[in-house]
Design an enzyme around this catalytic site. Sequence first.
Site, mmCIF file in Angstrom:
data_model
loop_
_atom_site.group_PDB
_atom_site.id
_atom_site.type_symbol
_atom_site.label_atom_id
_atom_site.label_comp_id
_atom_site.label_asym_id
_atom_site.label_seq_id
_atom_site.Cartn_x
_atom_site.Cartn_y
_atom_site.Cartn_z
ATOM 1 N N TYR A 184 1.130 -1.473 -0.028
ATOM 2 C CA TYR A 184 -0.155 0.122 -0.009
ATOM 3 C C TYR A 184 0.946 1.730 0.532
ATOM 4 O O TYR A 184 2.122 1.338 -0.610
ATOM 5 C CB TYR A 184 -0.954 0.389 1.542
ATOM 6 C CG TYR A 184 -2.344 0.970 1.476
ATOM 7 C CD1 TYR A 184 -2.911 0.469 -0.271
ATOM 8 C CD2 TYR A 184 -2.428 1.937 1.338
ATOM 9 C CE1 TYR A 184 -4.745 1.318 0.052
ATOM 10 C CE2 TYR A 184 -3.145 3.269 1.652
ATOM 11 C CZ TYR A 184 -3.942 2.485 1.132
ATOM 12 O OH TYR A 184 -5.126 3.420 1.016
ATOM 13 N N LYS A 233 -20.961 -20.933 -8.335
ATOM 14 C CA LYS A 233 -20.072 -20.288 -9.690
ATOM 15 C C LYS A 233 -18.294 -20.155 -9.385
ATOM 16 O O LYS A 233 -17.153 -20.777 -10.295
ATOM 17 C CB LYS A 233 -20.486 -19.307 -10.430
ATOM 18 C CG LYS A 233 -20.148 -19.226 -11.660
ATOM 19 C CD LYS A 233 -20.912 -20.951 -12.404
ATOM 20 C CE LYS A 233 -20.819 -20.511 -14.032
ATOM 21 N NZ LYS A 233 -22.241 -20.515 -14.959
#
Length: 758
Positions: free
Chosen positions: A40, A95
């Site tokens: 970050y 899925k």
Amino acid sequence: MNKSNLRREALLYHAKPTPGKIQVVPTKKYSTQRDLSLAYSPGVAEPCLEIEKDINNVYKYTSKGNLVAVISNGTAVLGLGDIGPEASKPVMEGKGLLFKIFADIDVFDIEVNTKNVEEFIQTVKNIAPTFGGINLEDIKAPEAFEIERRLKEELDIPVMHDDQHGTAIISTAALKNAIEITGKDISKVKIVINGAGAAAISCSRLYIALGANRNNMVMCDSKGVIRKDALNLTEQKAEFATDRDLNTLEEAMVGADVFIGLSVGNILTPKMLLSMADEPIVFAMANPTPEIDYNLAVKTRKDVLIATGRSDHPNQVNNVLGFPFIFRGALDVRATKINEEMKMAAVHALANLAKESVPEQVNITYNETNIQFGRNYIIPKPFDHRLIVEIPPAVAKAAMESGVAKEPITDWEAYREILAERLGTGSKLMRMLTTRAKSNPKSVVFAEADHLNVLKAAYLAYEEGICIPILLGNKEIIKELMKEINFEGNVEIIDPKLDEEKERKDRYAKAYWESRKRNGVTYINARKLMRERNFFAAMMVNLGEADALVTGFSRSYREVAKPMIELIGKAKGVSRVAATNIMLTERGPMFFSDTAFNINPNEDDLVQIASMTDRVMKIFGIDPVLAMLSYSNFGSSPSKSANKGANAVAYMHKHYPNIVIDGEIQADFALSDSLRSDKFPFSKLHNKKVNGLIFPNLNSANISYKLLKKLHNIESIGPIVMGLNKPVHILQLGSSVDEIVNMVCVAVVDAQENSKKQ
């Protein structure tokens, strides 16, 4: 499983121990402040600036290229209907799980709370920069058609509505093979499609692309046959409306060659099935209840070829055969869309794969004896590991040839290797080994061929062209088992106990007696021993009447190994026979030695074990980097146990300078270059990846490989015998078919090397 049990277990599965089925896992280190400053602020600004300069750098510095969005508004969830976006989330997570486990594609599932087509389209467009592809899911027709059309036109990443195209691709591949098996002509078959939703429309279009005649197709919805004179037809239904004088499904079925069910359960009656043409093809894909029960269909007509959406019957038409691998191929060439050429490439690749010999792993998974292309196997099984290396390359090539690929692939072999490694690190080594064996197959004696697993392994090795099997054992049992698994071919079968082998047994006995007569073996004893299959088989190899031997399936390792060493003898210069196991780990193949023979090797034994391991690894095409293991690091303990490893390494550095080895060293340091570099920068292992471990004794080696194998479900090849005069390899008691086939490959490659020496 009854419905109440299923409900309870399904709810527990989704709720415990953590709600849901997927999570985000970091791919970079994050343990230190430095790691976080790179992940970050302030370090993250650097890739941001690079992407600002060139937007394509987003694929270089972020996960976009392997990230798919599974997006739904919950308006057509499975057979549950419009249940809303929140209720659709378990399906979307599922899925995502399938994308990951079948093709190593990461997924964010996104449930959109709108039924407005324009709002849905704008939402997807607004979040599209995050993703490399969009999988639309469980959106009702006709809205689904418009949503997909617009997004395909307005986005530059692959978009596919799987409910439409997944079913279409899989069923078209199945239809292609069913047409071939029944001897019909795709351009002439009469097809009835029951259902007029998104999947039915897409299937019908793809059947036409395959060669079906639109005029021979009749589509039905819940009201009956869709006719051209009907009022208020949607654009999609009008496309498949007929002008034939038909009104009901029952009327349409008379004389039909093919029934495609994408509707509701139990709508196709035995009477309708009996009215179809000879060799009818029935795809009853409603799930969980097919349009006609499988058992009822085959009872009604013996000549029916039937597929369903269920896994408990042959020929499951399952979308998981398509979408993970289609997106994999599309992502890997940075395709801007999934077009018709790519879908048809997947169709042909799936159809062709069903015609190839089925790996034993697939037989075991589906509790089958011998799956073969035919009426009960027209489409690959979902857990066939070959899908990952067959379907994506076909899709990627089609994307390139149709001009929608931004990053074309140039080295297809390397690409297939990458695909294989996504789902298993052993695939590359075994593919290399198998290819090498097939390049020059040798004759291999299977000493226990009257055991089913051994015979199945011989059959697979024969079918794949890996070896020329010689089957030893009870002749009648072998022939019966061969019939059971459809093992046909001109293969030699030998029963050493039969009188018909008298001449050969006498010859072998004489040769054995000549070699062992000064070791207490009489000629009479030698003749008796030749009735035993292992002795008989070993003499076949000794006298050059077979190239290699595989045995040990039905007896303990020690019981088989001892006579083999006496019969075959040690190779020139070898004082100690040893064994290595190849562990197919996440970091790649690792060789563990000695796992079978030497209980407490001295430093001279360790030198020989290490040098033989080095040679075997090179035969497998691997550059050996060996670590001599201990509980001590480079003299940190003065014990005799540690010193023998250090002395062995010192000897090898002096006399075998070309072998990369160092130690004694602890296992964690051996496997971590960063640890070694910090503490032992002088080591010959510096900046190298260790791939061979030499253990200080049999206890540690044998325990380690078996723990690793069981705790982490890691495939192991071996123990591979090192140091014998001929290619003889001993199986673990009760080895699986795949393990035996792997060992046959080893035996053939060993025989190839042995023939070079001679």
